[in-house]
Design an enzyme around this catalytic site. Structure first.
Site, PDB file in Angstrom:
ATOM      1  N   THR A  93      -3.781 -54.926  -6.779  1.00  0.00           N
ATOM      2  CA  THR A  93      -4.166 -54.524  -5.480  1.00  0.00           C
ATOM      3  C   THR A  93      -3.254 -53.397  -4.951  1.00  0.00           C
ATOM      4  OG1 THR A  93      -4.834 -56.913  -4.919  1.00  0.00           O
ATOM      5  CG2 THR A  93      -4.805 -54.993  -2.988  1.00  0.00           C
ATOM      6  N   SER A 109       6.448 -55.535  -2.121  1.00  0.00           N
ATOM      7  CA  SER A 109       6.044 -55.859  -0.853  1.00  0.00           C
ATOM      8  C   SER A 109       6.602 -57.327  -0.255  1.00  0.00           C
ATOM      9  CB  SER A 109       4.447 -55.873  -0.782  1.00  0.00           C
ATOM     10  OG  SER A 109       4.177 -55.848   0.731  1.00  0.00           O
ATOM     11  N   HIS A 110       5.765 -58.028   0.157  1.00  0.00           N
ATOM     12  CA  HIS A 110       5.954 -59.354   0.816  1.00  0.00           C
ATOM     13  C   HIS A 110       6.396 -60.486  -0.277  1.00  0.00           C
ATOM     14  CE1 HIS A 110       1.907 -59.167  -0.614  1.00  0.00           C
ATOM     15  NE2 HIS A 110       1.888 -60.527  -0.633  1.00  0.00           N
ATOM     16  N   ASP A 155       7.205 -56.719   6.937  1.00  0.00           N
ATOM     17  CA  ASP A 155       7.320 -57.352   5.582  1.00  0.00           C
ATOM     18  C   ASP A 155       8.467 -56.696   4.998  1.00  0.00           C
ATOM     19  OD1 ASP A 155       5.981 -54.970   5.090  1.00  0.00           O
ATOM     20  OD2 ASP A 155       4.736 -55.884   3.392  1.00  0.00           O
ATOM     21  N   ASP A 176       8.732 -54.317   2.398  1.00  0.00           N
ATOM     22  CA  ASP A 176       8.645 -52.829   2.297  1.00  0.00           C
ATOM     23  C   ASP A 176       7.925 -52.126   3.554  1.00  0.00           C
ATOM     24  OD1 ASP A 176       5.861 -53.749   2.042  1.00  0.00           O
ATOM     25  OD2 ASP A 176       5.352 -51.974   0.554  1.00  0.00           O
ATOM     26  N   ASP A 196       5.368 -52.130   5.545  1.00  0.00           N
ATOM     27  CA  ASP A 196       4.012 -51.667   5.638  1.00  0.00           C
ATOM     28  C   ASP A 196       2.990 -52.570   6.618  1.00  0.00           C
ATOM     29  OD1 ASP A 196       3.610 -53.342   3.637  1.00  0.00           O
ATOM     30  OD2 ASP A 196       2.520 -51.805   2.487  1.00  0.00           O
ATOM     31  N   ARG A 197       3.538 -53.926   6.737  1.00  0.00           N
ATOM     32  CA  ARG A 197       2.743 -54.866   7.491  1.00  0.00           C
ATOM     33  C   ARG A 197       3.217 -55.049   8.907  1.00  0.00           C
ATOM     34  NH1 ARG A 197       0.816 -59.640   3.519  1.00  0.00           N
ATOM     35  NH2 ARG A 197       0.231 -58.204   1.922  1.00  0.00           N
ATOM     36  N   SER A 213      -4.653 -58.751   6.576  1.00  0.00           N
ATOM     37  CA  SER A 213      -3.326 -59.385   6.004  1.00  0.00           C
ATOM     38  C   SER A 213      -2.174 -58.712   6.860  1.00  0.00           C
ATOM     39  CB  SER A 213      -3.122 -59.030   4.507  1.00  0.00           C
ATOM     40  OG  SER A 213      -3.831 -57.465   4.269  1.00  0.00           O
ATOM     41  N   LYS A 252      -0.536 -48.282   5.344  1.00  0.00           N
ATOM     42  CA  LYS A 252      -0.441 -49.107   6.522  1.00  0.00           C
ATOM     43  C   LYS A 252       1.095 -49.015   6.972  1.00  0.00           C
ATOM     44  CE  LYS A 252      -0.298 -53.476   3.856  1.00  0.00           C
ATOM     45  NZ  LYS A 252      -0.813 -53.083   2.432  1.00  0.00           N
TER      46      LYS A 252
HETATM   47  C1  VG1 Z   1      -2.822 -58.244  -0.183  1.00  0.00           C
HETATM   48  C2  VG1 Z   1      -3.437 -58.037   0.968  1.00  0.00           C
HETATM   49  C3  VG1 Z   1      -4.289 -56.858   1.012  1.00  0.00           C
HETATM   50  C4  VG1 Z   1      -3.170 -55.646   0.805  1.00  0.00           C
HETATM   51  C5  VG1 Z   1      -2.358 -56.063  -0.241  1.00  0.00           C
HETATM   52  C6  VG1 Z   1      -1.017 -55.053  -0.290  1.00  0.00           C
HETATM   53  O1  VG1 Z   1      -3.429 -58.360  -1.372  1.00  0.00           O
HETATM   54  O2  VG1 Z   1      -4.614 -59.427   0.938  1.00  0.00           O
HETATM   55  O3  VG1 Z   1      -5.128 -56.751   2.157  1.00  0.00           O
HETATM   56  O4  VG1 Z   1      -3.578 -54.437   0.943  1.00  0.00           O
HETATM   57  O5  VG1 Z   1      -1.626 -57.402  -0.409  1.00  0.00           O
HETATM   58  O6  VG1 Z   1      -0.266 -55.263   0.685  1.00  0.00           O
HETATM   59  P1  VG1 Z   1      -4.280 -59.396  -2.133  1.00  0.00           P
HETATM   60  O7  VG1 Z   1      -4.800 -58.795  -3.376  1.00  0.00           O
HETATM   61  O8  VG1 Z   1      -3.101 -60.224  -2.568  1.00  0.00           O
HETATM   62  O9  VG1 Z   1      -5.150 -60.155  -1.481  1.00  0.00           O
HETATM   63  V1  VG1 Z   1       1.483 -54.921   0.653  1.00  0.00           V
HETATM   64  O10 VG1 Z   1       2.017 -55.203   2.143  1.00  0.00           O
HETATM   65  O11 VG1 Z   1       1.780 -56.179  -0.532  1.00  0.00           O
HETATM   66  O12 VG1 Z   1       1.591 -53.661  -0.089  1.00  0.00           O
HETATM   67 CO    CO Z   2       3.904 -54.689   2.128  1.00  0.00          CO
END
Ligand code: VG1
Ligand code: CO
Length: 543
Positions: A18, A113-114, A277, A279, A281-282, A365, A376
């Site tokens: 993703t 990220s998270h 989070d 990085d 962006d959340r 999310s 984001k």
């Molecule tokens: C998750 C979230 C998605 C978001 C992605 C990256 O993906 O559901 O909405 O865009 O993380 O966010 P998934 O495939 O695990 O549902 V981040 O803050 O990790 O860059």
């Molecule tokens: Co993130």
């Protein structure tokens, strides 16, 4: 400068998910693993010669080592210039801004990220293109294809570069500029928002807490809230980014940002609380005694956009990812603007933003953003909420109440079952897909299923098609039940079940979402057969 061509062999697991390639640190530490992926990215950008690459990460374990390798490979692969955040740091939205601001060809963002960080945890790499946004699906597929054909990579030899001070140096034919990771981004925020109105709010009786969860937003939040806006010292907590994020899980939700949630939902609550989070962006938004669901947050921001200087002319349109609640659609209809439904992942918003079709977009999310960058942006969302609070002089609770009274409320909850055995998760999705033809017309959870499908998306700008983006059950009263597997995990599989129900009755607007959605929750468990196939009786995270 000596350039070496190192013979290597393909790794079969380098397909981006993703949001970039995410793996355990130990996977990235295998000889040639990082290098192969970076070479595959560079090979997928044939016009890179002489151009600028932005580089930085969220400071997690392995960030600094990876930066040294990438600098050597960038110098060996004809990049003209690298712009690096001091200390190897850049939040994802700041990296997106720098790419656009300095007219770079793209950027490498080092982050998972998270996901948690540390020697036994996760690392990740994302490539963003010249619009500042995540690589399109066609580009990530090209990177993947190249990673499967790779036989060697190019790397220069030079001693480790000192990355902790701002400087400009030459590495062979390539220029390296190490810049303050915060300044340009904070300047951008100052251009978007009314900083004098926000200063007046934060220097008055209003009390706010921002929890950076020991991740990348600490330095950005300190600069913006405490330094530029004059909020009292201590407004920003856990502000120093640590390589293991303090052992925590830098995911701003009620489970992983528990200390902040407990404070805001407890007796000594300040007026406003927010977290971001790993990085940056959340965002999670909380008012005194109330949690703002991210889907509602997007709708509320859209309804109040005109109180922010950069959006005072109004919004062009809005977009949300498919599993995000339809609250923003209702606002868009009332504003008479276009609204779009895209698959999960920020990359799908890029074309709409570039084409000027949308101004705001968001995901359930905890992702919210606008056309100011192509990612984001957690701090942007916090500043946008503060702008609404400053201009309306209302509390978060009052704003949400009035929103629901006016537009109706989309009750919403997401249940995650993390680290399921992959085969069990695949079996759940296959089982759901097998039922798609028989579900329409059935009365379940007290309502009739009108449509049951696997979501497909045709990009309205370039016509590209994305299939298998999640199983949807759409009910006759607007309720929805959605199932998909996460594309960001690094071990096992995560099943996400999204539940939504639209309520317009003004006497039923302040109920507990878990209770109000009970029938849909039970139906989701039953149809997915999650307990039968995995033995799990309850989700690991409820949002
Ligand atoms: C998750 C979230 C998605 C978001 C992605 C990256 O993906 O559901 O909405 O865009 O993380 O966010 P998934 O495939 O695990 O549902 V981040 O803050 O990790 O860059
Ligand atoms: Co993130």
């Amino acid at each position: 400068m000596e350039i070496l061509t190192q013979v290597s062999q393909a790794f079969t697991d380098q397909r981006p998910g993703t949001s970039g390639l995410r793996k355990k640190v130990t996977v990235f530490q295998q000889p040639h693993y990082l290098e192969n992926f970076i070479q595959s990215v560079f090979d997928a950008i044939p016009d890179r010669a002489g151009k600028t690459l932005v580089l930085g990460g969220d400071g997690r374990y392995f960030n600094r080592e990876a930066i040294q390798v990438i600098l050597k490979m960038a110098a060996a692969n004809q990049w003209g210039e690298v712009i690096l955040g001091r200390g190897g740091l850049l939040s994802t939205p700041a990296a997106s801004h720098l790419i656009r601001h300095y007219g770079a060809r793209g950027g490498l963002i080092l982050s998972a990220s998270h996901n948690p960080a540390g020697p036994d945890q996760d690392f990740g790499i994302k490539f963003n293109g010249e619009n500042g946004g995540p690589a399109s699906e066609s580009l990530t597929e090209e990177i993947w294809r190249r990673s499967q054909e790779i036989t060697s990579y190019r790397i220069a030899r030079f001693p480790a570069v000192e990355i902790d001070r701002e400087q400009e140096i030459s590495l062979g034919n390539m220029r390296l500029r190490i810049i303050d990771p915060v300044r340009d981004y904070a300047d951008l925020m100052e251009r978007i928002f009314d900083f004098s109105a926000l200063s007046a709010l934060l220097q008055g009786d209003f009390q706010m807490r921002f929890d950076a969860l020991h991740a990348i937003t600490g330095p950005y939040a300190l600069e913006i809230f405490e330094k530029r806006l004059g909020a009292p010292a201590g407004t920003v907590q856990n502000a120093v980014p640590l390589p293991d994020f303090g052992g925590g899980h830098p995911d701003p939700n009620l489970v992983y940002a528990k200390a902040l949630a407990d404070l805001l939902l407890g007796p000594e609550a300040p007026d406003f609380g927010a977290a971001s989070d790993g990085d940056g962006d959340r965002n999670m938004i909380l008012g005194r005694g109330i949690f703002v669901s991210p889907s509602d947050s997007l709708a509320v921001l859209s309804a109040h956009a005109r109180c922010i200087p950069a959006y005072k002319e109004g919004l062009r349109g809005v977009a949300r990812s498919m599993p995000t609640s339809q609250a923003v659609d209702v606002v868009a209809k009332s504003l008479g603007i276009e609204h779009f439904e895209t698959p999960t992942g920020w990359k799908f918003f890029g074309n709409l933003l570039d084409a000027g079709r949308i101004t705001f977009c968001g995901e359930e999310s905890f992702g919210t953003g606008s056309n100011h960058v192509r990612e984001k942006d957690g701090l942007w969302a916090v500043l946008a909420w503060l702008s609404i609070l400053a201009s309306t002089r209302k509390s978060v609770r009052e704003i949400l109440r009035e929103h629901w009274q006016h537009f109706g409320r989309h009750y919403y909850t997401r249940h995650d079952y993390e680290e399921l055995p992959s085969d069990a998760a695949q079996a759940m999705m296959a089982g759901l897909q097998a039922q798609l033809t028989v579900l329409p017309g059935q009365h379940l959870a007290g309502r009739e299923i009108r449509i049951a499908d696997d979501f497909s998306y045709t990009d309205p700008v370039d016509g590209s098609q994305s299939n298998h983006q999640g199983v949807r059950l759409l009910f006759d009263d607007g309720a929805r039940l959605i199932f998909r597997l996460s594309g960001t995990g690094t071990s096992g599989a995560t099943l996400r079940i999204y539940h939504e129900l639209y309520e317009r009755d003004s006497s039923r607007l302040e109920r507990d979402p878990q209770r109000h959605l009970r029938e849909l929750i039970d139906l989701g468990r039953e149809l997915s057969r999650v307990e039968h196939l995995s033995g799990r009786k309850a989700p690991t995270v409820i949002t």
